[in-house]
Design a protein around this motif. Structure first.
Motif, PDB file in Angstrom:
ATOM      1  N   LYS A   1      -1.161 -13.234  -1.791  1.00  0.00           N
ATOM      2  CA  LYS A   1      -1.585 -12.660  -0.512  1.00  0.00           C
ATOM      3  C   LYS A   1      -0.432 -11.874   0.136  1.00  0.00           C
ATOM      4  O   LYS A   1      -0.633 -10.765   0.629  1.00  0.00           O
TER       5      LYS A   1
ATOM      6  N   PHE B   1       2.083 -10.512  -1.402  1.00  0.00           N
ATOM      7  CA  PHE B   1       2.308  -9.311  -2.211  1.00  0.00           C
ATOM      8  C   PHE B   1       1.290  -8.232  -1.868  1.00  0.00           C
ATOM      9  O   PHE B   1       1.629  -7.062  -1.723  1.00  0.00           O
ATOM     10  N   LEU B   2       0.022  -8.639  -1.737  1.00  0.00           N
ATOM     11  CA  LEU B   2      -1.037  -7.664  -1.449  1.00  0.00           C
ATOM     12  C   LEU B   2      -0.795  -7.000  -0.094  1.00  0.00           C
ATOM     13  O   LEU B   2      -0.930  -5.783   0.060  1.00  0.00           O
ATOM     14  N   LYS B   3      -0.397  -7.824   0.883  1.00  0.00           N
ATOM     15  CA  LYS B   3      -0.126  -7.302   2.228  1.00  0.00           C
ATOM     16  C   LYS B   3       0.966  -6.233   2.163  1.00  0.00           C
ATOM     17  O   LYS B   3       0.857  -5.171   2.766  1.00  0.00           O
TER      18      LYS B   3
ATOM     19  N   ALA C   1       1.934  -4.541  -0.565  1.00  0.00           N
ATOM     20  CA  ALA C   1       1.564  -3.422  -1.442  1.00  0.00           C
ATOM     21  C   ALA C   1       0.748  -2.376  -0.689  1.00  0.00           C
ATOM     22  O   ALA C   1       0.838  -1.187  -0.974  1.00  0.00           O
ATOM     23  N   ILE C   2      -0.071  -2.816   0.294  1.00  0.00           N
ATOM     24  CA  ILE C   2      -0.884  -1.835   1.029  1.00  0.00           C
ATOM     25  C   ILE C   2      -0.250  -1.462   2.361  1.00  0.00           C
ATOM     26  O   ILE C   2      -0.714  -0.557   3.043  1.00  0.00           O
TER      27      ILE C   2
ATOM     28  N   TYR D   1      -9.269   0.033   0.279  1.00  0.00           N
ATOM     29  CA  TYR D   1      -8.393  -0.310   1.398  1.00  0.00           C
ATOM     30  C   TYR D   1      -9.143  -1.104   2.475  1.00  0.00           C
ATOM     31  O   TYR D   1      -8.685  -2.163   2.919  1.00  0.00           O
TER      32      TYR D   1
ATOM     33  N   PHE E   1      -8.489  -9.813   4.314  1.00  0.00           N
ATOM     34  CA  PHE E   1      -7.496 -10.463   5.175  1.00  0.00           C
ATOM     35  C   PHE E   1      -8.118 -10.983   6.466  1.00  0.00           C
ATOM     36  O   PHE E   1      -7.821 -12.088   6.915  1.00  0.00           O
TER      37      PHE E   1
ATOM     38  N   ARG F   1      -8.578 -11.301  -5.140  1.00  0.00           N
ATOM     39  CA  ARG F   1      -7.283 -10.870  -4.606  1.00  0.00           C
ATOM     40  C   ARG F   1      -6.419 -10.295  -5.732  1.00  0.00           C
ATOM     41  O   ARG F   1      -5.686  -9.333  -5.534  1.00  0.00           O
TER      42      ARG F   1
ATOM     43  N   LEU G   1      -4.798  -6.596  -5.982  1.00  0.00           N
ATOM     44  CA  LEU G   1      -3.359  -6.391  -6.142  1.00  0.00           C
ATOM     45  C   LEU G   1      -3.076  -5.466  -7.331  1.00  0.00           C
ATOM     46  O   LEU G   1      -2.250  -4.553  -7.245  1.00  0.00           O
TER      47      LEU G   1
ATOM     48  N   ALA H   1      -3.861  -2.026  -6.233  1.00  0.00           N
ATOM     49  CA  ALA H   1      -2.962  -1.538  -5.184  1.00  0.00           C
ATOM     50  C   ALA H   1      -1.633  -1.053  -5.759  1.00  0.00           C
ATOM     51  O   ALA H   1      -1.034  -0.111  -5.247  1.00  0.00           O
TER      52      ALA H   1
ATOM     53  N   ILE I   1      -6.364   3.837  -3.064  1.00  0.00           N
ATOM     54  CA  ILE I   1      -7.162   2.807  -2.405  1.00  0.00           C
ATOM     55  C   ILE I   1      -7.853   3.299  -1.139  1.00  0.00           C
ATOM     56  O   ILE I   1      -8.806   2.667  -0.677  1.00  0.00           O
TER      57      ILE I   1
END
Lengths: 212, 212
Positions: free
Chosen positions: A123, A125-127, A129-130, B94, B101, B122, B126, B129, B135
């Motif tokens: 989570k 990492f995803l935050k 990455a975007i 996106y 989230f 998720r 990732l 992303a 995205i």
């Protein structure tokens, strides 16, 4: 194991009017059906009720020996933990994500000089990455959750207590640590020796029912 | 519940030489300590062995009533499932991630005209992303895992069986579906009504031990 007051009431309602649907029980108690779910699951597992699909609940009798429930908390974290996957603080976020995929885990733990300094989840990492982080330049040490803000466990903790912490704190996994003997006085250091995740707990649950 | 041959052997070894460490048991059986973990956990939970931290295993006696283990598989998915979080195919990757989230879930399910057409975890997000997917332009329908390549369950399935599928297929969650009555002959359509994840199973495990 003692039944809660509500569980006693549910058992009474089903005994009297079986088969009873969960909707009917919820209405009688003046609560939502969702609020009843866990209680119905417990009553089914300890053998007081039986759930018949599309019919409702029937009453089977007094509680069976619930010794197994009492023993659940005796399984130690050290018995079921997995190997932790670790990287150093200097690893770039991008390389760390690639490493996460290669090892197919949900969380990376960050080590420095052999002790645990941080953790990064899928989570997190995803935050990043975007969110505009330059993942090819920024080191993972910059985005990690830092010790001591990580909930840790010991190999001697019960797996049950750690499962409870995972749910209460809404986290995916808990690192299992050992205190480093020569920690400086002002800062206790820990070595990571394993991890317990929802996957370990789900596996334990599956093991519980095997052989039936 | 019947013990496996190895579980019987372990019980015998501990009965004879208690307290015995798991290392010593592993050596006697010629297997790794890791291979023994699940068996030791089971034997502890059903009350045959007790794990004493830093001492080893001691023998407590014959298996207790293992009725609870047999009843584990009676808890139905419909009793413990969560609400699924869904978006439409046209949502950009996106926006879908932001929605993931906002709802703090691990998987989004994709609906079209009221039926389930796909899922994105998720991990999938990732991968996209960091993998060069635009995205902000690509719709989530392009990157999703498509039906019928998604493992689904019914509200009447046992939660235990779904936990097993989660472990076997290494997935995070399973959508709970209902067949749409007027499905075309050549393509059965499903409506999503819930989901079961490792979180639901971990919560059930925690519930199991409450009240002790």
């Amino acid at each position: 194991m003692k039944l809660s007051q509500r569980q006693e009431e549910i058992a009474k309602i089903v005994k009297k009017g079986q088969p009873v649907t969960s909707e009917a029980i919820a209405e009688k108690l003046g609560v939502t059906r969702a609020a009843l779910r866990a209680d119905l699951a417990i009553l089914t597992m300890i053998g007081i009720l039986d759930a018949r699909p599309k019919v409702g609940y029937v009453y089977l009798g007094e509680a069976q020996n619930t010794r197994v429930l009492e023993n659940i908390s005796k399984v130690l974290a050290g018995e079921i933990m997995s190997k932790p996957v670790t990287v150093s603080e200097e690893t770039t976020v991008y390389d760390a994500i690639v490493f996460l995929f290669l090892n197919d885990v949900g969380t990376l733990f960050i080590e420095s000089d052999g002790f645990l300094v941080g953790a990064v989840s899928r989570k997190d990492f995803l935050k990043n990455a975007i969110g505009g982080t330059d993942i090819h330049k920024v080191p993972v040490g910059v985005i990690m959750t830092r010790m001591p803000n990580i909930i840790c466990g010991n190999a001697e903790d019960s797996a049950y207590d750690l499962a409870k912490k995972i749910i209460e704190h809404e986290i995916d996994s808990i690192p299992i640590v050992e205190k480093i003997e020569n920690s400086p006085k002002d800062k206790v250091l820990y070595k990571i020796i394993g991890k317990i995740s929802k996957t370990n707990i789900t596996k334990l649950f599956v093991k519980l029912g095997e052989g039936n």
